[in-house]
Motif scaffolding. Structure first.
Motif, mmCIF file in Angstrom:
data_model
loop_
_atom_site.group_PDB
_atom_site.id
_atom_site.type_symbol
_atom_site.label_atom_id
_atom_site.label_comp_id
_atom_site.label_asym_id
_atom_site.label_seq_id
_atom_site.Cartn_x
_atom_site.Cartn_y
_atom_site.Cartn_z
ATOM 1 N N GLU B 13 47.828 36.415 38.198
ATOM 2 C CA GLU B 13 47.078 37.464 38.651
ATOM 3 C C GLU B 13 46.368 37.260 39.809
ATOM 4 O O GLU B 13 46.150 38.167 40.599
ATOM 5 C CB GLU B 13 45.981 37.562 37.320
ATOM 6 C CG GLU B 13 45.007 38.543 37.687
ATOM 7 C CD GLU B 13 43.986 38.771 36.428
ATOM 8 O OE1 GLU B 13 44.076 37.868 35.650
ATOM 9 O OE2 GLU B 13 43.036 39.692 36.652
ATOM 10 N N ARG B 14 46.112 35.983 40.381
ATOM 11 C CA ARG B 14 45.263 35.756 41.522
ATOM 12 C C ARG B 14 46.075 35.678 42.533
ATOM 13 O O ARG B 14 45.702 35.292 43.683
ATOM 14 C CB ARG B 14 44.159 34.796 41.090
ATOM 15 C CG ARG B 14 43.198 34.972 40.156
ATOM 16 C CD ARG B 14 41.837 34.553 40.284
ATOM 17 N NE ARG B 14 41.395 34.489 41.605
ATOM 18 C CZ ARG B 14 40.550 33.739 42.298
ATOM 19 N NH1 ARG B 14 40.203 32.485 41.796
ATOM 20 N NH2 ARG B 14 40.070 33.892 43.524
ATOM 21 N N LYS B 16 47.994 32.738 43.165
ATOM 22 C CA LYS B 16 48.247 31.410 43.690
ATOM 23 C C LYS B 16 49.618 31.009 43.205
ATOM 24 O O LYS B 16 49.937 30.648 42.202
ATOM 25 C CB LYS B 16 47.140 30.542 42.689
ATOM 26 C CG LYS B 16 47.279 28.906 43.053
ATOM 27 C CD LYS B 16 46.672 28.677 44.256
ATOM 28 C CE LYS B 16 46.602 27.247 44.555
ATOM 29 N NZ LYS B 16 46.448 26.539 45.857
ATOM 30 N N PRO B 24 44.519 31.812 46.717
ATOM 31 C CA PRO B 24 43.082 32.185 47.209
ATOM 32 C C PRO B 24 42.164 30.834 47.610
ATOM 33 O O PRO B 24 42.334 29.824 47.264
ATOM 34 C CB PRO B 24 42.304 32.717 45.981
ATOM 35 C CG PRO B 24 43.446 32.421 44.952
ATOM 36 C CD PRO B 24 44.622 31.803 45.324
ATOM 37 N N ILE B 62 47.049 42.439 36.676
ATOM 38 C CA ILE B 62 46.724 43.014 38.050
ATOM 39 C C ILE B 62 47.557 44.377 38.288
ATOM 40 O O ILE B 62 46.893 44.990 38.939
ATOM 41 C CB ILE B 62 47.532 41.812 39.159
ATOM 42 C CG1 ILE B 62 46.953 42.013 40.567
ATOM 43 C CG2 ILE B 62 49.015 41.931 39.134
ATOM 44 C CD1 ILE B 62 45.689 41.576 40.923
ATOM 45 N N GLU B 75 46.918 42.642 47.401
ATOM 46 C CA GLU B 75 46.461 41.742 45.835
ATOM 47 C C GLU B 75 47.800 41.726 44.881
ATOM 48 O O GLU B 75 48.140 40.988 44.391
ATOM 49 C CB GLU B 75 45.415 42.260 45.267
ATOM 50 C CG GLU B 75 44.177 41.992 46.026
ATOM 51 C CD GLU B 75 43.889 42.839 47.324
ATOM 52 O OE1 GLU B 75 44.422 44.100 47.171
ATOM 53 O OE2 GLU B 75 43.088 42.472 48.039
#
Ligand code: B12
Lengths: 335, 221
Positions: B13-14, B16, B24, B62, B75
């Motif tokens: 989701e982030r 990485k 991030p 996301i 994103e």
């Protein structure tokens, strides 16, 4: 009041005798049909017939590299924006620095000046198109560009700085040589999709505004009105862009989210002028001339007097019936 | 194991990707989607569980945030990149049948149209939701759609168009495909389209964003 005075006043937020009109810049595939319908044979003839107030005069051919190289030698194998250009895999600033960036000394504005001198009493929107955001999309590939904003921000900054340095130098030369003949600095970047802005407000603040501001400042230094072209929904960033110096927005993509005339009036009326707003995604393509006239009148009453009536995309496609263009132009001058 | 699956979903989701990826910033030096997946495999977590309970929830969250206007294109791209990196570890299990996808999707931007960012995002979200996606690219003629459908007759078709002029091309493609494969579902998307238009030309639906299509497809299974 001639066209030049009219548009200048409208964009300055001052009173004019009527709202303005710009036909836009019909797509190459559309001209034959237009000339056929209107019985014209040149672009200028058609603009005169339709009482077009606005001339977009851009120095497309001013860059004359001795070996015929393009301004930015992107080296992209394909034709879509997501295709990676020369910096697709670049993670190192040295590579950016050693690229063959354009040389402003190859610019020659003689022909451009001549065109401007013969432009007549029409509003002249000019200067270089300066689409640094799009060019960053091309030179990285759109997806790489957006990803590198997060993974390699220093590379994105280095590239954007070079792009903007060229545009600052080139526009300065242009305004020095032809400045008196140009009324508005008209430059473009598509910042929006149908639903929203392409990147987040935070990324605008980091990667777009600092460079954007330099362009508007340059225009202001030469006393130009600042006209920004951006397709798509840019509602979220319009206040920021106004604060950065935008005097007028084009083309106001009527059907994109929050870009309809009522919303624009509610939020930005009195702060900025509008060019465009006549929907090309449905109305001009599928509507009748009566529908078009009604909509032009509505837009005039909502956004007027600070509005230049024009299609919501300047590249009118061949699926727009010329009778609707005729209706749009006629409704501008009507009551 | 539960915890690792959750961490994997967050990493995706982030966005990485792996331990060395700089984004991030607050997760610098921490393990990413790649490391979590490889740990889960080492612990003999079934690859199907990794996909369905680790990766897919991350992409789903996301995708929903994107549809809701909370995050933007970068994103979703970076999340898809993390997912892709982790997926390389699952490839052998897809190949030997230990992990099954939900089905096949053939997608393309229709003839005459070069806009592809939107279509690419649809690919990423559908892959992230467990579909096998065949991306035919841009400027895809009805013949190309048909040829691909002949190869994968059980597929769903997705078409993208961003221009009013190429919407007409869609109509021709839908008609041709429905004649040859009346059972094939065809879904449409892109800036100028509407549900009315999709109905009118005989497609099975219009979706404004990939997340809503993905939900619909999963609901249909
Ligand atoms: C970026 C852009 C371009 C880029 C293309 C980049 C690329 N590789 O894609 C470039 C500069 C090359 C370009 C070219 C042109 N463009 Co253009 N472009 C745009 C712009 C600004 C944004 C499109 C975009 O990338 N959006 C971002 C993505 C993420 O959004 P999306 O595509 O809508 O996709 C999302 C959803 O729609 C959905 N979706 C998309 N497809 C599908 C499919 C399925 C099955 C599903 C479920 C969902 C789905 O999911 C996506 C993610 O949420 C739009 C403005 C707009 N309103 O969309 C104009 C726009 C589409 N362009 C337009 C025009 C006119 C052109 C040109 C003709 C201009 C010219 N002078 O030649 C050319 C045509 C080139 C060609 N033959 O295709 C007009 C079309 C008007 C009309 N009459 O239809 C628009 C609407 C702008 C406007 N002001 O009106 N363009």
């Amino acid at each position: 009041m001639n066209s030049r005075e009219r548009i200048t006043r409208i964009l300055a937020g001052e009173k004019a005798d009527r709202c303005g009109f710009w036909l836009g810049n019909p797509h190459p595939d559309s001209w034959a049909g237009l000339h056929d319908y209107f019985g014209t044979s040149t672009e200028e003839e058609l603009r005169l017939l339709l009482k077009d107030d606005f001339r977009w005069i851009c120095p497309w051919n001013a860059y004359q590299h001795p070996e015929g190289k393009p301004v930015f030698d992107m080296q992209r194998p394909g034709k879509t924006l997501s295709e990676g250009g020369v910096f697709a895999d670049t993670i190192n600033i040295d590579e950016v620095e050693s690229f063959n960036w354009p040389q402003p000394e190859y610019l020659d504005f003689t022909g451009y000046k001549e065109t401007l001198e013969n432009a007549g009493d029409f509003y002249r929107a000019g200067g270089l198109w300066s689409p640094f955001f799009h060019e960053a999309c091309d030179i990285f590939g759109m997806e790489n560009y957006f990803l590198k904003m997060y993974t390699h921000p220093e590379v994105v900054h280095a590239v954007t700085q070079h792009l903007i340095d060229y545009y600052l130098a080139a526009n300065r030369l242009c305004f020095e040589e032809c400045g008196d003949l140009i009324d508005g600095f008209f430059f473009g970047n598509d910042f929006g999709s149908q639903h929203d802005i392409l990147v987040s407000p935070a990324l605008f603040t980091e990667f777009i505004y600092p460079y954007f501001r330099k362009l508007t400042e340059l225009g202001k230094e030469y006393h130009k009105q600042i006209i920004l072209h951006s397709c798509g929904s840019i509602f979220r960033v319009m206040n920021d862009l106004i604060a950065l110096g935008v005097d007028a927005f084009h083309p106001l993509q009527a059907k994109a989210a929050d870009m309809d005339a009522d919303t624009l009036k509610q939020h930005f009326s009195g702060k900025v002028a509008f060019i465009g707003a006549i929907d090309t995604q449905d109305l001009l393509v599928n509507g009748s001339p009566d529908d078009v006239i009604k909509e032009v009148n509505r837009i005039k009453s909502v956004l007027g007097p600070s509005v230049v009536i024009s299609p919501s995309h300047e590249a009118l496609l061949p699926d727009v019936p010329p009778r609707n263009i005729e209706a749009m132009a006629k409704a501008v001058a009507g009551k | 194991m539960e915890r690792l699956l959750f961490d994997l979903s967050i990493a995706i989701e982030r966005g990485k990707e792996n331990e060395t990826s700089p984004y991030p910033p607050d997760l610098k030096g921490k393990p990413g989607a790649y490391e979590f997946t490889s740990r889960l495999l080492e612990m003999n977590c079934p690859p199907d569980t990794i996909l369905k309970q680790g990766m897919m929830p991350g992409m789903d969250r996301i995708g929903k945030k994107f549809a809701d206007g909370i995050v933007f294109i970068p994103e979703i791209l970076i999340a898809a990149k993390a997912m892709k990196a982790a997926m390389t570890l699952l490839k052998p299990y897809f190949d030997n049948g230990a992990v099954l996808r939900k089905g096949k999707v053939i997608i393309g931007t229709v003839a005459g149209d070069l806009h592809d960012i939107g279509k690419n995002i649809v690919c990423m979200v559908l892959e992230g939701a467990g579909w096998e996606v065949f991306d035919l690219g841009v400027d895809v003629t009805k013949e190309k759609f048909l040829a691909s459908l002949n190869e994968h007759p059980e597929s769903i078709i997705c078409m993208s168009a961003l221009l009013t002029t190429t919407m007409r091309e869609m109509e021709k493609s839908v008609t041709t495909i429905k004649q040859a494969f009346p059972q094939t579902k065809i879904y449409l998307g892109g800036a100028p389209l509407t549900s009315d238009f999709a109905d009118k030309i005989g497609a099975d639906g219009y979706f404004p964003d990939p997340h809503s299509l993905s939900k619909h497809l999963t609901g249909n299974l």
